[in-house]
Design a protein around this motif. Structure first.
Motif: not given
Length: 206
Positions: A106, A108-113, A117
């Motif tokens: 994924k 890095e830092g992309w929509h962590p919420e 997966h």
């Protein structure tokens, strides 16, 4: 375990986009009808258009599409489609989870919420999708990854929204699958406006 449904909008000659990933008129029926897919009391659950209009289909298509979307808990897609859509900015049109088949992690830092997966193997991806989805359906996007999952014997149903257009060439619904598989007679045949909804169960080998 949830039912695994391979699904996409498709041209009559079996393409989900042209060679440049342009879908042309394939999705026009999603926006040209007079019936919203969600009832007004549902808020914006399926509406990520930003203009309040969202998906509006014909009255004949609406019950089928509503029921289909309500079943889905997880969407499984390939990395190419994820990149094209930027993963719907972390808000899938339906379902709560997305599983991406990719050899790259994924971003890095992309929509962590967001519950997205990444797996580099289709069997691992489908196992995770089943765990995430529980008893709800898993929608597998058609194309190369969908074809691989179908060929691996992991698809229960094939659902096609067939639009009356001929592409001639492009991205195939079944990807590069070279295995002959039998489907059951269609258990869904619904004629909408500029679309024909079909669904087939995959016949299991004895």
């Amino acid at each position: 375990m949830g039912t695994v449904i391979m699904h996409n909008v498709v041209s009559v000659d079996g393409f989900i986009a042209d060679s440049n990933d342009d879908v042309g008129p394939l999705h026009d029926w999603y926006f040209s009808g007079d019936t919203p897919i969600t009832e007004p009391t549902d808020g914006a659950e399926f509406d990520h258009s930003g203009d309040g209009g969202g998906f509006r289909v014909s009255a004949r298509s609406a019950p089928y599409v509503r029921a289909m979307w309500a079943r889905i808990g997880v969407i499984v897609m390939g990395r190419h489609f994820f990149d094209l859509m930027n993963g719907w900015e972390g808000q899938p049109p339906t379902g709560e989870h997305v599983v991406v088949v990719s050899h790259r992690p994924k971003p890095e830092g992309w929509h962590p919420e967001a519950s997205y997966h990444f797996f580099d193997d289709v069997r691992a991806a489908m196992a995770a999708a089943q765990e995430l989805g529980g008893d709800r359906a898993i929608a597998v996007n058609a194309g190369e990854v969908g074809g691989q999952i179908l060929a691996a014997g992991l698809v229960d149903e094939v659902a096609m929204d067939v639009v009356p257009v001929v592409f001639g060439t492009g991205k195939r619904y079944f990807g590069g699958i070279d295995t002959q598989l039998l489907l059951e007679d269609p258990h869904v045949v619904i004629e909408g406006d500029r679309v024909l909804h079909l669904a087939f169960k995959v016949r299991r080998q004895p």
